[in-house]
Write an enzyme that holds these catalytic residues in place. Structure first.
Site, PDB file in Angstrom:
ATOM      1  N   SER A 161       0.985  -1.316   0.050  1.00  0.00           N
ATOM      2  CA  SER A 161       0.163   0.061  -0.036  1.00  0.00           C
ATOM      3  C   SER A 161       0.761   1.269   0.184  1.00  0.00           C
ATOM      4  O   SER A 161       1.715   1.459  -0.993  1.00  0.00           O
ATOM      5  CB  SER A 161      -1.131  -0.156   1.158  1.00  0.00           C
ATOM      6  N   ASP A 256      -9.707  -4.118  -5.538  1.00  0.00           N
ATOM      7  CA  ASP A 256      -9.043  -3.067  -4.722  1.00  0.00           C
ATOM      8  C   ASP A 256      -9.092  -1.769  -5.689  1.00  0.00           C
ATOM      9  O   ASP A 256      -9.246  -1.723  -6.776  1.00  0.00           O
ATOM     10  CB  ASP A 256      -7.548  -3.240  -4.670  1.00  0.00           C
ATOM     11  N   HIS A 286      -7.794  -4.792  -1.351  1.00  0.00           N
ATOM     12  CA  HIS A 286      -6.664  -4.073  -0.602  1.00  0.00           C
ATOM     13  C   HIS A 286      -6.484  -4.515   0.921  1.00  0.00           C
ATOM     14  O   HIS A 286      -7.495  -4.384   1.631  1.00  0.00           O
ATOM     15  CB  HIS A 286      -7.009  -2.600  -0.710  1.00  0.00           C
TER      16      HIS A 286
END
Length: 313
Positions: A161, A256, A286
């Protein structure tokens, strides 16, 4: 040597059953939105959730808290010392606001255990106390430290991320310095802070990370009311050139909001001649790395990262 190509895991357009269960359970529990808790409350809530859903930490790994260029970090290695002369710098995820050494401890232990290498987990400065580009400056300082601390070793960068964004920026930085990297591991990275890709809208609700979450994290990191940037250090997709970068493992998730830009980055790297292994977790979301205690796709993401790093050590 990194095995290149694209690997699809799961069924395109269909949530994995275990991921669907987690989403339904989260809705049933009516968990508070992290972005409504203030940055300190958000950090506590994020840590609490991952303490319940992270994978178990493997045995046989030693860890010590250290300072890296004055920045808090944790060094991991197999018991008895590293088996290979390789060191990986890991930047944790969390939107540049949440996440710390503890939330990503099991993942770094797994990387060290599988590869027999040293893994350095970096606790870079977080927003809003330290806004863009403080985290990038810390990461650059840590990379310089890594190169000086382990001369002649094979070096790599990794992150998930926001940490994936940092790792991508570090790979560009290393190339520009003439510092060779063996690998960059980018797990569902944010590489286009402008948010122009359709998946940010199409998947902006109902899949853990929402468009409102992204807007809140960006406001903490860049400043309230300030447009996200296309600076290379904020949005590595827009670097002038991606030629000469380290081989890459890029993991994306089909549900995501960041999936489109992650896959655009894969194409950008391949177009520049960079060897890439792209793993698309079709039915995942995600943050699945932090769900690896429960969902197969999270375990797969961690296994892919460990396998890729081991292959170049």
């Amino acid at each position: 040597m990194l095995e290149t190509g694209t690997v699809s895991i799961g069924t395109a357009g269909k949530l994995d059953d275990d991921v669907a269960f987690i989403l339904a359970k989260a809705a049933e529990l009516n968990l508070p939105k992290i972005t409504t808790l203030g940055h300190e409350g958000a950090r506590d809530e994020f840590a609490r959730r991952l303490s319940r859903t992270n994978p178990p930490a493997p045995d046989g790994v030693e860890a010590e808290d250290i300072l890296v260029a004055g920045i808090p970090a944790r060094r991991y290695g197999p018991a008895g010392g590293p088996k290979v002369k390789a060191a990986l710098l890991y930047a944790h995820g969390g939107g540049f606001v949440v996440g710390d050494l503890e939330t990503h401890d099991p993942h770094c232990r797994a990387l060290a255990a599988e590869s027999g290498s040293v893994v350095i987990s970096l606790h870079y400065r977080r927003a809003p106390e330290h806004m863009y580009p403080a985290a990038i400056h810390d990461a650059k300082a840590a990379l310089a430290w890594l190169a000086a601390e382990y001369p002649g070793w094979r070096l790599g960068v990794a992150g998930d991320s926001a940490g994936g964004t940092i790792a991508a920026v570090l790979a560009l930085h290393a190339r520009d310095l003439g510092l060779p990297l063996a690998l960059q591991i980018l797990i569902y990275p944010a590489v286009d802070q402008m948010g122009d890709f359709p998946s940010r809208q199409r998947l902006g609700e109902g899949y853990i990370l929402t468009r409102d979450d992204i807007a809140w994290f960006n406001a903490q990191y860049f400043g309230e009311g300030r447009a996200p940037l296309r600076d290379t250090e904020a949005a590595p997709l827009y670097a002038a050139s991606h030629a000469g970068l380290a081989p890459a493992l890029v993991v994306t998730c089909g549900f995501d909001p960041l999936v489109d830009e992650g896959e655009a980055y894969v194409e950008k790297l391949r177009g520049a001649g960079v060897p890439v292994r792209h793993v698309r977790l079709e039915g995942s979301v995600h943050g699945c790395l932090g769900l690896a205690g429960y969902v197969a796709s999270g375990k797969a993401a961690l296994a892919e990262a460990s396998r890729a790093w081991s292959s170049v050590c």
